[in-house]
Design an enzyme around this catalytic site. Structure first.
Site, PDB file in Angstrom:
ATOM      1  N   GLU A  50      -4.800  -1.337   9.991  1.00 54.26           N
ATOM      2  CA  GLU A  50      -4.507  -1.984   8.703  1.00 54.26           C
ATOM      3  C   GLU A  50      -5.503  -1.594   7.609  1.00 54.26           C
ATOM      4  OE1 GLU A  50      -4.007  -3.601  11.560  1.00 54.26           O
ATOM      5  OE2 GLU A  50      -1.884  -4.118  11.424  1.00 54.26           O
ATOM      6  N   HIS A  86       1.268 -15.434  13.760  1.00 48.62           N
ATOM      7  CA  HIS A  86       2.351 -14.620  13.209  1.00 48.62           C
ATOM      8  C   HIS A  86       3.312 -15.461  12.368  1.00 48.62           C
ATOM      9  CE1 HIS A  86       0.832 -12.011  16.379  1.00 48.62           C
ATOM     10  NE2 HIS A  86       1.448 -11.000  15.812  1.00 48.62           N
TER      11      HIS A  86
END
Lengths: 356, 327
Positions: B60, B129
């Site tokens: 990321e 999540h």
């Protein structure tokens, strides 16, 4: 932890010194134009004299905050910038004065930025750790370890997409090799075959701690290179000619579309990590040995041996001294930024509004 | 007119912009060959090719760093973070670099980039999540923050975000992916910093965002059956924030509610309540009320997640209880 016991586990100054390699005298005959060598000599002096002036101004309480000087490490920036094209990209760290000046940043605007003045290169908003001049390809100084390797990849990716042949050169310290972004960046650079050159200036200390005590391998950058399909490249970072040859090769490789390089330049800072640090954690004999390998007198001698008249060199030194004096006056005479600057340039419209 | 789902609208909006601007590129994990784990980028690789639609490693920091580096050299970029929770993995890049670089360089650097990410709960993915993290980004000066609630807004606000010269964090809501509507023909371009009144009313104002918008609308219908007229505002854009629309609404209704999916502390609604309390104080007929998820990590079990995130029933009951002045 004992504090009064002579124990190299706790007092790093008691550890055996890590000494520099001897000068490779054969580099005197390296195929480098004299013009390039004289330009590198000028840059060495500019970086040295400018940094000493910055330190003097700090002692006069004119430079606030912090500064991280490159005294002793100038050869890396001087040589790399001399091997770059004007439209190549430089990415540096908080220790980025040398890399900024060597790309042509105005010494007065750079010094004014350290003094927090309106005529600073960033209008006083960035400060010592963020010197940037995109008009000269100096794409920024990044003060949090690791991020800018990933960002340099992006600039290299852009050059690759646009087909411009530009190369991104990204400088960082040995301490950076232990953060995740270093590893993410190397992997992406390799798989995308990006025109980027990563340059680790290994000055043997991550801030106040010997790098070998906190790193799994002896050569923090070079020994990681094979994990990303890259050649381990180590160079004497205190010899401008040695650095220039390695830089030229890596940059031209990247320009030819042959992908990234990772170079470990071994060097040493004469002072501490930042202005707050006297650097007492280093063995005195080590500091002395590296100061004896100072790139500037060494290069002075080499240029003399190559037949450069002494007057040419002293002329360069005098000219640099004038530039630094003028830069000092420019910086000191700059006004302080004010309210009219505070709420400017958060957004591309020039303002700072976040609501209507 | 075409019927598009929210997830299809993402690719539709990106494709509209990639056709318009041949420099625009995108990168992210599983976005190219796989079409995105939420199938929000289906067809883009086929139309625009692997040079413009790039699969990346699970890195990321490298993804967002590459987006920044390309953007600062004049290439507009859309980067995808698979889940908004992963913003935390690359927070240095977003909060310290992307948000601050223009200001620190006194305007030298422009960053025309969009970070798209799947946000929010309701799909039983558990605490790492499912978060609604738009507040993380809202509180950092230098980031624009957008969270559309409808397929048409996904397309229009995507266009506005891509064309904006500043960095935009674009939150796509996981629980809305399957919702659909007819969207207009032709190019759709919206405006950042504009809220939208989804339902007009006279007794109270409800400000909601993303998946909370349809819930607020449904609650408003229930309230209408009880003779209470709720105006529902879809905030759409947290930065820039359209306070004018909200303040005008409160001037009319005299009561202000927020419906926020985020955990309670320092949610965007707190900022709105602060603004309303200060700037519309004399318009108010009662205290402002925030309806939020409790200040807890989101649980995975269906029953627990449904209890945590504001439901239609909870919005309805809270308004019913408090509109007369009860705490």
């Amino acid at each position: 932890m004992p504090t009064d016991t002579a124990d190299p586990r706790y007092d790093y100054a008691l550890r055996p010194p890590r000494l520099p390699q001897p000068v490779d005298e054969s580099l005197a005959s390296a195929p480098i134009d004299l013009d390039v060598r004289l330009e590198m000599y000028r840059k060495l002096h500019l970086l040295r004299q400018w940094s000493k002036r910055a330190h003097d101004l700090f002692l006069q309480n004119l430079v606030k905050g912090t500064t991280h000087l490159s005294l002793g490490q100038e050869a890396v920036a001087a040589a790399f910038s001399s091997a770059m094209r004007p439209d190549d990209y430089t990415f540096a760290t908080y220790r980025g004065h040398a890399h900024s000046l060597s790309r042509g940043m105005d010494p007065g605007e750079a010094l004014a930025e350290l003094l927090g003045r309106k005529n600073g290169v960033l209008g006083g908003k960035g400060g010592s750790m963020h010197l940037t001049d995109v008009t000269r390809g100096m794409m920024g100084s990044y003060a949090i370890i690791g991020a800018h390797l990933c960002i340099a990849n992006g600039a290299a990716w852009s050059a690759q997409m646009r087909g411009t042949g530009q190369v991104a050169v990204c400088f960082f310290g040995d301490g950076t090799t232990n953060i995740g972004a270093f590893h993410e960046a190397l992997n992406m650079a390799k798989i995308w075959n990006l025109p980027v050159v990563f340059v680790c200036e290994n000055n043997l200390y991550m801030e106040y701690t010997p790098i070998d005590l906190v790193t799994a391998v002896p050569r923090p950058a070079a020994d990681r290179a094979p994990a990303y399909g890259l050649e381990p490249i180590v160079v004497d970072g205190n010899d401008p000619d040695a650095v220039y040859l390695v830089a030229r090769e890596a940059i031209e490789r990247a320009r030819r579309g042959e992908g990234p390089s990772l170079i470990e330049a071994q060097t040493y800072r004469h002072g501490g990590h930042s202005r707050a640090d006297p650097g007492k954690y280093r063995p005195q004999s080590e500091v002395e040995a590296w100061k004896a390998r100072d790139p500037i007198p060494m290069y002075h001698d080499r240029l003399l041996k190559l037949g450069t008249p002494e007057a040419t060199l002293t002329g360069i030194e005098r000219q640099v001294a004038e530039v630094v004096d003028a830069a000092t006056e420019f910086a000191k005479n700059g006004p302080e930024p004010g309210l009219e600057d505070l709420l400017v340039n958060v957004w591309a419209d020039g303002g700072a509004e976040w609501r209507n | 007119m075409a019927e598009l789902s929210y997830r299809e609208a993402v690719a539709y909006g990106i494709a509209q912009e990639m056709r318009r601007d041949p420099r625009l590129v995108m990168l992210g994990e599983d976005i190219a060959a796989a079409g995105g784990v939420f199938k929000t980028t289906v067809g883009l690789l086929e139309e625009f090719g692997p040079d413009r639609v790039r699969d990346t490693p699970i890195s990321e920091q490298a993804i967002i760093g590459a987006a920044m580096g390309a953007a600062m050299t004049g290439i507009p970029v859309i980067a995808e973070l698979m889940f908004s929770d992963f913003i935390a993995v690359t927070w240095d890049m977003i909060a310290n670099e992307i948000a601050k670089t223009r200001y620190m360089t006194n305007g030298q650097v422009t960053l025309p980039l969009v970070i798209r990410t799947a946000n929010g709960g309701g799909v039983r993915f558990g605490a790492q999540h499912s978060q609604s993290v738009e507040n993380w980004c809202m509180m950092i000066p230098g980031l624009k923050v957008v969270a559309p609630a409808t397929p048409t807004d996904v397309v229009g606000l995507m266009a506005a975000s891509v064309r904006d010269p500043d960095p935009v964090i674009f939150f796509e809501h996981k629980a809305l992916m399957a919702t659909s509507e007819e969207i207009p023909d032709g190019e759709i371009v919206d405006t950042l910093g504009t809220a939208r009144i989804r339902r007009e009313g006279t007794d109270l104002t409800i400000a909601a965002l993303a998946a909370m918008v349809p819930r607020a609308l449904e609650a408003a219908e229930m309230l209408a059956a009880d003779g209470i007229s709720a105006e529902v505002i879809d905030v759409r854009s947290l930065v820039p924030l359209d306070t004018r629309t909200i303040l005008q609404s409160v001037a009319k209704t005299g009561r202000f509610y927020t419906v926020e999916e985020n955990p309670r502390v320092l949610g965007w609604g707190a900022e709105l309540v602060s603004i309303v309390s200060h700037e519309a104080f004399w318009d108010l007929d009662g205290p402002c009320v925030r309806i939020t998820t409790p200040h807890i990590p989101l649980p995975a079990a269906s029953s627990l997640e449904d209890l945590a995130i504001p439901s239609v029933q909870k919005i309805y009951e809270t308004v019913k209880r408090t509109i007369g002045g009860a705490p």
